[in-house]
Design a protein around this motif. Structure first.
Motif, short mmCIF file in Angstrom:
data_model
loop_
_atom_site.label_atom_id
_atom_site.label_comp_id
_atom_site.label_asym_id
_atom_site.label_seq_id
_atom_site.Cartn_x
_atom_site.Cartn_y
_atom_site.Cartn_z
N THR A 111 0.83 -1.20 0.00
CA THR A 111 0.00 0.00 0.00
C THR A 111 0.87 1.26 0.00
O THR A 111 0.55 2.24 -0.68
N ASP A 115 0.77 4.07 -2.84
CA ASP A 115 0.56 5.48 -2.52
C ASP A 115 1.67 6.36 -3.10
O ASP A 115 1.41 7.40 -3.71
N SER A 124 -7.69 -0.39 2.58
CA SER A 124 -7.54 0.80 3.40
C SER A 124 -6.11 1.34 3.36
O SER A 124 -5.18 0.66 2.93
N SER A 125 -5.97 2.59 3.82
CA SER A 125 -4.67 3.25 3.83
C SER A 125 -3.74 2.60 4.86
O SER A 125 -4.17 1.84 5.73
#
Length: 353
Positions: A111, A115, A124-125
């Motif tokens: 992730t 990003d 999700s972040s």
């Protein structure tokens, strides 16, 4: 409001997914697989990874849904493909199913790379995943949405006398790690505090609640400013031929071996006298959706509760990227709406912004 998922909700998400992947988009699945992924921590158990059969289930579901995709079994392979411009923000969407990393950043490398390179992804972040792994953090954050939690605060521990049934759990990670029925102990506040101090912040004291183990899968629906969470009907977990768990917890062994079954909590509570089953279901669904929104979760998640006989739910764990294998509560819950695993996974791809 009553945020219960319907088959029409799923069908809309499925349409969204097919529209997106008709535009030359490709899904890049990154997952850790036993025997295929080199572990960075030799002590990490195989149960943290997908088995070859489980990742094959995901792959076959995507093939059935006709979603163009590639499966990578290494975070390093994912990074190299980005450096080689074989994964790009214009054409690719990433689905992070990895499990490697330390207690505070587990699952987050893929992730983070997505990003940094502005590549869209499902899930999700990094911040939201880290919060969900730390029970003290997420429990403090969800208090404003009137979510009941089962962990004792220092003030509560100081105020009770005598002995109470307590479970000492790891402060971070999956709720079942290290648990067995022997983890339920009658302890005084003095002894609880002594053990917590000895663990140097790595343990929390949780009130043992007799009741039902319940998982509530949630999904992001709608578009623009109207995006919000909806949930499947609460899914009960049973094992050892018991649904009402008087002196039992879902142990690490049962969890790792999938030696448990699913059932409809609504149907189970319907047999109990003096319970408004519709009220209990709506309350759990709404609470799960408020928790997911409060923690800024994305796309899909699973909120876990211990539910008492009178229908009160106590949130004790949050899975920001729950398994979607055939033996999982999201797949079981979707099947009650006559949806297949492939349709459920396609619908989750349709939750992307």
């Amino acid at each position: 409001m009553y945020y219960k998922m319907t088959k029409n909700d799923f069908n809309e998400l499925i349409k969204n997914a097919h529209r997106r992947f008709q535009k030359d988009h490709r899904l890049v699945v990154v997952a850790n697989v036993v025997g295929q992924t080199k572990k960075r921590d030799r002590q990490q158990p195989d149960s943290d990874f997908f088995s070859p059969q489980e990742i094959t289930e995901i792959d076959e579901a995507l093939q059935t849904a006709q979603i163009p995709h590639e499966v990578l079994t290494s975070e390093l392979d994912f990074n190299q493909k980005i450096l080689d411009n074989k994964i790009t923000a214009k054409c690719d969407i990433v689905w992070n199913l990895t499990r490697q990393g330390g207690s505070g950043n587990k699952k987050s490398l893929v992730t983070s790379l997505a990003d940094f390179n502005q590549i869209p992804y499902i899930g999700s972040s990094v911040e939201a995943m880290a919060v969900c792994r730390d029970k003290n953090s997420f429990e403090q954050l969800i208090k404003p949405v009137n979510a009941s939690i089962s962990t004792y605060t220092e003030t509560e521990l100081a105020s009770f006398s005598g002995e109470k049934q307590i479970i000492l759990k790891n402060a971070s990670g999956s709720a079942s790690i290290g648990l067995s029925d022997d983890s339920i102990q009658s302890m005084s506040a003095v002894e609880v505090n002594r053990q917590i101090k000895r663990a140097k912040g790595d343990k929390i004291a949780e009130q043992f609640i007799q009741g039902f183990e319940v998982e509530v899968p949630v999904f992001k629906t709608g578009s623009g400013k109207d995006r919000h969470f909806k949930a499947l009907s609460p899914v009960g977990i049973s094992f050892d031929n018991q649904r009402l768990l008087k002196q039992k917890v879902l142990s690490e062994t049962l969890s790792d071996t999938y030696n448990y079954q699913f059932y409809s909590l609504f149907d189970e509570l319907f047999t109990q006298e003096r319970i408004d089953t519709g009220l209990v279901e709506s309350r759990l669904i709404n609470q799960a959706c408020r928790i997911a929104a409060r923690l800024s979760l994305s796309n899909y998640a699973r909120i876990d509760f211990r539910v008492t006989l009178d229908g009160n739910g106590y949130c004790f764990d949050i899975a920001s990227t729950p398994y979607l294998i055939k033996h999982s509560s999201p797949v079981w819950g979707a099947a009650q709406l006559e949806l297949t695993q492939a349709e459920l996974i396609t619908a989750i791809l349709g939750t992307a912004d």
